[in-house]
Design a protein around this motif. Structure first.
Motif, PDB file in Angstrom:
ATOM      1  N   LYS A 111       0.893  -1.227  -0.054  1.00 16.90           N
ATOM      2  CA  LYS A 111       0.051   0.088   0.050  1.00 16.90           C
ATOM      3  C   LYS A 111       0.786   1.162  -0.003  1.00 16.90           C
ATOM      4  O   LYS A 111       0.563   2.302  -0.747  1.00 16.90           O
ATOM      5  CB  LYS A 111      -0.863  -0.210   1.290  1.00 16.90           C
ATOM      6  N   GLU A 112       1.952   1.223   0.566  1.00 16.66           N
ATOM      7  CA  GLU A 112       2.965   2.248   0.869  1.00 16.66           C
ATOM      8  C   GLU A 112       3.591   2.791  -0.341  1.00 16.66           C
ATOM      9  O   GLU A 112       3.415   3.775  -0.846  1.00 16.66           O
ATOM     10  CB  GLU A 112       3.925   2.045   1.937  1.00 16.66           C
ATOM     11  N   SER A 113       3.872   1.563  -0.992  1.00 20.23           N
ATOM     12  CA  SER A 113       4.587   2.006  -2.217  1.00 20.23           C
ATOM     13  C   SER A 113       3.547   2.329  -3.424  1.00 20.23           C
ATOM     14  O   SER A 113       4.060   3.380  -4.416  1.00 20.23           O
ATOM     15  CB  SER A 113       5.502   0.609  -2.826  1.00 20.23           C
ATOM     16  N   ILE A 114       2.472   1.872  -3.565  1.00 19.56           N
ATOM     17  CA  ILE A 114       1.345   2.078  -4.462  1.00 19.56           C
ATOM     18  C   ILE A 114       0.869   3.708  -4.156  1.00 19.56           C
ATOM     19  O   ILE A 114       0.988   4.519  -5.040  1.00 19.56           O
ATOM     20  CB  ILE A 114       0.209   1.287  -4.388  1.00 19.56           C
ATOM     21  N   ASP A 115       0.683   3.916  -2.941  1.00 20.38           N
ATOM     22  CA  ASP A 115       0.283   5.318  -2.692  1.00 20.38           C
ATOM     23  C   ASP A 115       1.239   6.349  -3.097  1.00 20.38           C
ATOM     24  O   ASP A 115       0.794   7.450  -3.576  1.00 20.38           O
ATOM     25  CB  ASP A 115      -0.137   5.546  -1.079  1.00 20.38           C
ATOM     26  N   ILE A 116       2.392   6.065  -2.901  1.00 19.69           N
ATOM     27  CA  ILE A 116       3.454   7.150  -3.299  1.00 19.69           C
ATOM     28  C   ILE A 116       3.611   7.259  -4.958  1.00 19.69           C
ATOM     29  O   ILE A 116       3.511   8.256  -5.605  1.00 19.69           O
ATOM     30  CB  ILE A 116       4.901   6.581  -2.732  1.00 19.69           C
ATOM     31  N   LEU A 117       3.683   6.016  -5.480  1.00 21.08           N
ATOM     32  CA  LEU A 117       3.754   6.100  -6.860  1.00 21.08           C
ATOM     33  C   LEU A 117       2.506   6.564  -7.710  1.00 21.08           C
ATOM     34  O   LEU A 117       2.777   7.502  -8.677  1.00 21.08           O
ATOM     35  CB  LEU A 117       3.892   4.857  -7.445  1.00 21.08           C
ATOM     36  N   VAL A 168       6.966   1.869 -14.167  1.00 25.49           N
ATOM     37  CA  VAL A 168       7.782   0.558 -14.551  1.00 25.49           C
ATOM     38  C   VAL A 168       8.229   0.110 -13.246  1.00 25.49           C
ATOM     39  O   VAL A 168       8.560   0.724 -11.982  1.00 25.49           O
ATOM     40  CB  VAL A 168       9.388   1.295 -15.331  1.00 25.49           C
ATOM     41  N   ASP A 169       7.728  -1.309 -13.317  1.00 27.34           N
ATOM     42  CA  ASP A 169       8.046  -2.214 -11.989  1.00 27.34           C
ATOM     43  C   ASP A 169       9.243  -3.097 -12.364  1.00 27.34           C
ATOM     44  O   ASP A 169       9.243  -4.071 -13.151  1.00 27.34           O
ATOM     45  CB  ASP A 169       7.020  -2.965 -11.576  1.00 27.34           C
ATOM     46  N   ALA A 170      10.367  -2.803 -11.916  1.00 24.36           N
ATOM     47  CA  ALA A 170      11.597  -3.108 -12.706  1.00 24.36           C
ATOM     48  C   ALA A 170      12.096  -4.323 -11.709  1.00 24.36           C
ATOM     49  O   ALA A 170      13.127  -5.179 -12.116  1.00 24.36           O
ATOM     50  CB  ALA A 170      12.979  -2.141 -12.405  1.00 24.36           C
ATOM     51  N   SER A 227       3.194  -5.081  -9.486  1.00 23.90           N
ATOM     52  CA  SER A 227       2.486  -4.666 -10.603  1.00 23.90           C
ATOM     53  C   SER A 227       0.969  -4.910 -10.672  1.00 23.90           C
ATOM     54  O   SER A 227       0.378  -4.068 -11.259  1.00 23.90           O
ATOM     55  CB  SER A 227       2.980  -5.939 -11.734  1.00 23.90           C
ATOM     56  N   ARG A 228       0.449  -5.837 -10.114  1.00 24.04           N
ATOM     57  CA  ARG A 228      -0.697  -6.277 -10.031  1.00 24.04           C
ATOM     58  C   ARG A 228      -1.606  -5.047  -9.213  1.00 24.04           C
ATOM     59  O   ARG A 228      -2.601  -4.361  -9.767  1.00 24.04           O
ATOM     60  CB  ARG A 228      -1.324  -7.709  -9.391  1.00 24.04           C
ATOM     61  N   GLY A 229      -1.023  -4.648  -8.211  1.00 28.00           N
ATOM     62  CA  GLY A 229      -1.500  -3.761  -7.040  1.00 28.00           C
ATOM     63  C   GLY A 229      -1.547  -2.317  -8.197  1.00 28.00           C
ATOM     64  O   GLY A 229      -2.644  -1.637  -7.837  1.00 28.00           O
ATOM     65  N   LEU A 230      -0.718  -2.006  -8.695  1.00 27.77           N
ATOM     66  CA  LEU A 230      -0.523  -0.661  -9.581  1.00 27.77           C
ATOM     67  C   LEU A 230      -1.608  -0.712 -10.395  1.00 27.77           C
ATOM     68  O   LEU A 230      -2.259   0.272 -10.655  1.00 27.77           O
ATOM     69  CB  LEU A 230       0.934  -0.641 -10.174  1.00 27.77           C
ATOM     70  N   LEU A 231      -1.607  -1.998 -11.243  1.00 25.57           N
ATOM     71  CA  LEU A 231      -2.588  -1.933 -12.278  1.00 25.57           C
ATOM     72  C   LEU A 231      -4.062  -1.954 -11.630  1.00 25.57           C
ATOM     73  O   LEU A 231      -5.090  -1.267 -12.393  1.00 25.57           O
ATOM     74  CB  LEU A 231      -2.477  -3.228 -13.071  1.00 25.57           C
ATOM     75  N   GLU A 232      -4.368  -2.588 -10.519  1.00 27.61           N
ATOM     76  CA  GLU A 232      -5.838  -2.538 -10.171  1.00 27.61           C
ATOM     77  C   GLU A 232      -5.978  -1.011  -9.489  1.00 27.61           C
ATOM     78  O   GLU A 232      -7.191  -0.695  -9.471  1.00 27.61           O
ATOM     79  CB  GLU A 232      -5.819  -3.466  -8.993  1.00 27.61           C
ATOM     80  N   SER A 233      -4.840  -0.335  -9.096  1.00 26.86           N
ATOM     81  CA  SER A 233      -5.329   0.802  -8.280  1.00 26.86           C
ATOM     82  C   SER A 233      -5.300   2.009  -9.086  1.00 26.86           C
ATOM     83  O   SER A 233      -5.622   3.053  -8.623  1.00 26.86           O
ATOM     84  CB  SER A 233      -4.213   1.184  -7.097  1.00 26.86           C
ATOM     85  N   SER A 234      -5.019   1.757 -10.494  1.00 29.74           N
ATOM     86  CA  SER A 234      -4.873   2.993 -11.160  1.00 29.74           C
ATOM     87  C   SER A 234      -5.815   3.336 -12.416  1.00 29.74           C
ATOM     88  O   SER A 234      -6.248   2.110 -12.547  1.00 29.74           O
ATOM     89  CB  SER A 234      -3.430   3.076 -11.894  1.00 29.74           C
ATOM     90  N   ALA A 235      -5.852   4.337 -12.735  1.00 28.64           N
ATOM     91  CA  ALA A 235      -6.778   4.542 -14.001  1.00 28.64           C
ATOM     92  C   ALA A 235      -6.392   3.583 -15.061  1.00 28.64           C
ATOM     93  O   ALA A 235      -5.292   3.224 -15.191  1.00 28.64           O
ATOM     94  CB  ALA A 235      -6.672   6.058 -14.294  1.00 28.64           C
ATOM     95  N   ILE A 254      -0.313 -10.492 -18.181  1.00 29.41           N
ATOM     96  CA  ILE A 254      -0.533 -10.184 -19.526  1.00 29.41           C
ATOM     97  C   ILE A 254      -1.850 -10.420 -20.006  1.00 29.41           C
ATOM     98  O   ILE A 254      -2.381  -9.720 -20.718  1.00 29.41           O
ATOM     99  CB  ILE A 254       0.647 -10.922 -20.444  1.00 29.41           C
ATOM    100  N   SER A 255      -2.283 -11.900 -19.801  1.00 29.67           N
ATOM    101  CA  SER A 255      -3.782 -11.975 -20.505  1.00 29.67           C
ATOM    102  C   SER A 255      -4.794 -11.321 -19.796  1.00 29.67           C
ATOM    103  O   SER A 255      -5.603 -10.852 -20.441  1.00 29.67           O
ATOM    104  CB  SER A 255      -4.018 -13.509 -20.334  1.00 29.67           C
ATOM    105  N   GLU A 256      -4.517 -11.007 -18.268  1.00 31.22           N
ATOM    106  CA  GLU A 256      -5.542 -10.271 -17.711  1.00 31.22           C
ATOM    107  C   GLU A 256      -5.616  -8.843 -18.047  1.00 31.22           C
ATOM    108  O   GLU A 256      -6.698  -8.345 -18.131  1.00 31.22           O
ATOM    109  CB  GLU A 256      -5.250 -10.582 -16.012  1.00 31.22           C
ATOM    110  N   PHE A 257      -4.547  -8.359 -18.208  1.00 25.62           N
ATOM    111  CA  PHE A 257      -4.359  -6.776 -18.475  1.00 25.62           C
ATOM    112  C   PHE A 257      -3.991  -6.342 -19.953  1.00 25.62           C
ATOM    113  O   PHE A 257      -4.053  -5.331 -20.042  1.00 25.62           O
ATOM    114  CB  PHE A 257      -3.501  -6.133 -17.364  1.00 25.62           C
ATOM    115  N   ALA A 258      -3.899  -7.080 -20.761  1.00 26.07           N
ATOM    116  CA  ALA A 258      -3.680  -7.210 -22.021  1.00 26.07           C
ATOM    117  C   ALA A 258      -2.807  -5.603 -22.345  1.00 26.07           C
ATOM    118  O   ALA A 258      -1.868  -5.650 -22.016  1.00 26.07           O
ATOM    119  CB  ALA A 258      -4.981  -6.857 -22.755  1.00 26.07           C
ATOM    120  N   TYR A 259      -3.427  -4.753 -23.011  1.00 23.18           N
ATOM    121  CA  TYR A 259      -2.535  -3.516 -23.363  1.00 23.18           C
ATOM    122  C   TYR A 259      -2.168  -2.628 -22.407  1.00 23.18           C
ATOM    123  O   TYR A 259      -1.319  -1.882 -22.663  1.00 23.18           O
ATOM    124  CB  TYR A 259      -3.575  -2.806 -24.491  1.00 23.18           C
ATOM    125  N   ARG A 260      -2.576  -3.012 -21.113  1.00 23.51           N
ATOM    126  CA  ARG A 260      -2.132  -2.030 -19.938  1.00 23.51           C
ATOM    127  C   ARG A 260      -0.664  -2.453 -19.386  1.00 23.51           C
ATOM    128  O   ARG A 260      -0.117  -1.856 -18.495  1.00 23.51           O
ATOM    129  CB  ARG A 260      -3.086  -1.885 -19.118  1.00 23.51           C
TER     130      ARG A 260
END
Ligand code: SAM
Length: 313
Positions: A9-15, A29-31, A39-47, A69-75
């Motif tokens: 949560k802390e990292s997602i909130d900051i990013l 970028v999740d390196a 990665s999943r957290g960022l995808l689910e919490s962002s526009a 990749i299959s779940e979030f396709a173009y994102r």
């Protein structure tokens, strides 16, 4: 065993509070993809206009990412490679400036718990420790071929092991009879030599295994390179978050961030700046963010984590 993302949560909130992402667009970028938790957290919490590009040097992590990749396709995109080469990886993928960078460095639970990778002193496996087993040399090569001075330096510099010289001497003496090919054979030798302190939760082989892993994967120089690459690649107002798990990494992150946060270093009596140094970042986290007790209780591996974050000016 699944990998539980640390300080999620802390990292997602900051990013997500970074300038580009707040507008509902941007590239994060999740390196250090690992098990894909961040990665999943960022995808689910962002526009839906925000995309995530992940990187991992471990081919098994890249395979694991196919589901996302299959779940979030173009994102969502996943690049195989070493984050030390972040600039080239992003150039090759046609990605310009980025709006956030996350580094959750170290090992995933998958790597630690899969005995065959050779990272764990608790389970039997080949003495390998390469995050990318298709390149470089396994730990056994160092343990069986490096001279005593080199081994001592590795254990001291990368493991801060107080018994570095004694362990190195013992390894050199023992390997002439029988080379060290497995994790347990090396761990057993260290267990015999290093005293276990009463209240210490640390296994006696922890430091040596950490040192070998850092050396095999050239981790500190990769970290320095990705931090520098991130500073160049991030948009103004974008953020970088780094989660590290031991003092060597954390010290390096702190140093690079501090340096980038300094402005002119000319003495006050000099009328015109001659150093040319400009403040490039603002530090967002002061002394670093540590996991709450509730997170540590749920995921003891998060115990040593420290999160540091900056924003590009
Ligand atoms: C702690 S795990 C990341 C876990 C991830 N954040 C999650 O929530 O599942 C670290 C990952 O970074 C990868 N890694 C470490 N050093 C790397 C490097 N130099 N280049 C690319 N990937 C690296 C490891 O292979 C591992 O999969």
């Amino acid at each position: 065993m699944e990998h539980i993302p640390v300080l999620l949560k802390e990292s997602i909130d900051i990013l997500l509070a970074g300038k580009g992402v707040v507008g509902g667009e941007g590239v994060l970028v999740d390196a250090t993809f690992g098990g894909g938790g961040h990665s999943r957290g960022l995808l689910e919490s962002s526009a839906p206009g925000v995309s995530v590009v992940a990187v991992d040097r471990d081919p098994e992590a890249v395979l694991r990412g196919q589901a996302l990749i299959s779940e979030f396709a173009y994102r969502f995109r996943l690049l195989a490679g070493n984050y030390a080469d972040l600039t080239r990886l992003l150039d090759d993928a046609g990605i310009g400036k980025i709006d956030g960078l996350l580094l959750d460095i170290g090992l995933s639970s998958y790597q630690l718990e899969e005995g065959g990778r050779g990272f764990s002193f608790q389970s039997e496996g080949p003495l390998d420790m390469r995050m990318d087993p298709t390149t470089g040399e396994p730990a056994a090569m160092i343990v069986n071929q490096a001279d005593c001075k080199t081994l001592t330096k590795i254990f001291r510099d990368f493991g801060e092991e107080p018994y570095a010289a004694a362990i190195a001497r013992k390894i050199v003496e023992s390997r002439s009879q029988k080379p060290f090919l497995t994790t347990r054979s090396l761990a057993a030798l260290i267990e015999e030599m290093v005293p276990v302190y009463k209240h210490s939760r640390r296994h006696p082989a922890t430091r040596v295994f950490q040192a070998l892993r850092i050396s095999v994967n050239d981790e500190l120089s990769a970290l320095r390179r990705v931090l520098e690459a991130g500073l160049e690649r991030l948009e103004c107002g974008a953020r970088m978050v780094v989660i590290s798990y031991h003092s060597l990494e954390d010290r390096l992150v702190k140093q690079v961030f501090r340096q980038a946060s300094k402005g002119c270093v000319c003495p006050p009596r000099v009328p015109v700046c001659g150093c040319g140094q400009k403040q490039r970042v603002k530090i967002l986290t002061g002394r670093g963010v540590r996991p709450q007790d509730s997170e540590i209780a749920l995921n003891p591996r998060s115990r040593s984590a420290c999160l540091r974050a900056i924003e590009l000016l």
